[in-house]
Design a protein around this motif. Structure first.
Motif, PDB file in Angstrom:
ATOM      1  N   ASP A   1      41.753  32.671  36.788  1.00 21.44           N
ATOM      2  CA  ASP A   1      40.954  31.500  37.150  1.00 21.44           C
ATOM      3  C   ASP A   1      39.541  31.916  37.556  1.00 21.44           C
ATOM      4  N   LEU A   2      39.458  32.977  38.346  1.00 22.79           N
ATOM      5  CA  LEU A   2      38.154  33.476  38.766  1.00 22.79           C
ATOM      6  C   LEU A   2      37.373  34.023  37.574  1.00 22.79           C
ATOM      7  N   LYS A   3      38.065  34.688  36.680  1.00 20.30           N
ATOM      8  CA  LYS A   3      37.427  35.216  35.472  1.00 20.30           C
ATOM      9  C   LYS A   3      36.854  34.075  34.626  1.00 20.30           C
ATOM     10  N   ALA A   4      37.604  32.987  34.522  1.00 24.21           N
ATOM     11  CA  ALA A   4      37.143  31.822  33.759  1.00 24.21           C
ATOM     12  C   ALA A   4      35.908  31.200  34.406  1.00 24.21           C
ATOM     13  N   MET A   5      35.914  31.146  35.736  1.00 28.45           N
ATOM     14  CA  MET A   5      34.737  30.616  36.441  1.00 28.45           C
ATOM     15  C   MET A   5      33.511  31.491  36.199  1.00 28.45           C
ATOM     16  N   MET A   6      33.712  32.792  36.207  1.00 25.49           N
ATOM     17  CA  MET A   6      32.595  33.710  35.970  1.00 25.49           C
ATOM     18  C   MET A   6      32.101  33.601  34.528  1.00 25.49           C
ATOM     19  N   GLU A   7      32.997  33.391  33.592  1.00 22.58           N
ATOM     20  CA  GLU A   7      32.589  33.217  32.197  1.00 22.58           C
ATOM     21  C   GLU A   7      31.767  31.936  32.040  1.00 22.58           C
ATOM     22  N   LYS A   8      32.185  30.888  32.729  1.00 24.89           N
ATOM     23  CA  LYS A   8      31.420  29.639  32.713  1.00 24.89           C
ATOM     24  C   LYS A   8      30.037  29.862  33.334  1.00 24.89           C
ATOM     25  N   ASP A   9      29.993  30.617  34.419  1.00 27.79           N
ATOM     26  CA  ASP A   9      28.720  30.932  35.059  1.00 27.79           C
ATOM     27  C   ASP A   9      27.806  31.714  34.117  1.00 27.79           C
ATOM     28  N   VAL A  10      28.394  32.641  33.354  1.00 30.46           N
ATOM     29  CA  VAL A  10      27.611  33.426  32.394  1.00 30.46           C
ATOM     30  C   VAL A  10      26.969  32.506  31.364  1.00 30.46           C
ATOM     31  N   HIS A  11      27.737  31.581  30.816  1.00 26.57           N
ATOM     32  CA  HIS A  11      27.198  30.661  29.808  1.00 26.57           C
ATOM     33  C   HIS A  11      26.115  29.753  30.392  1.00 26.57           C
TER      34      HIS A  11
END
Length: 72
Positions: free
Chosen positions: A39-49
């Motif tokens: 879940d945290l990884k997905a949030m960070m990926e969204k932040d990257v985009h």
């Protein structure tokens, strides 16, 4: 005088925002590599985009920057 050009202080502030967002982008990308929570990884990926989109928007704004060599 170009009314759509950034002022010198706006140019500096835009430059500072680009630097800040670049640091945020690098940090999020690095943290993804050591994160084990999906879940945290997905949030960070969204932040990257989102950060990449913000940097592109700031770069478009930065193209209107004035420099000492500009006339006007």
């Amino acid at each position: 005088m170009d009314l759509h050009a950034l002022g010198f202080h706006e140019t500096m502030e835009t430059h500072e925002m680009i630097n800040f967002k670049t640091i945020c982008l690098v940090r999020s990308k690095l943290m993804q590599g050591i994160c084990f929570d999906n879940d945290l990884k997905a949030m960070m990926e969204k932040d990257v985009h989102q950060t990449m989109a913000a940097i592109e928007e700031l770069k478009e704004l930065y193209e209107k920057a004035r420099t000492n060599s500009d006339k006007g």
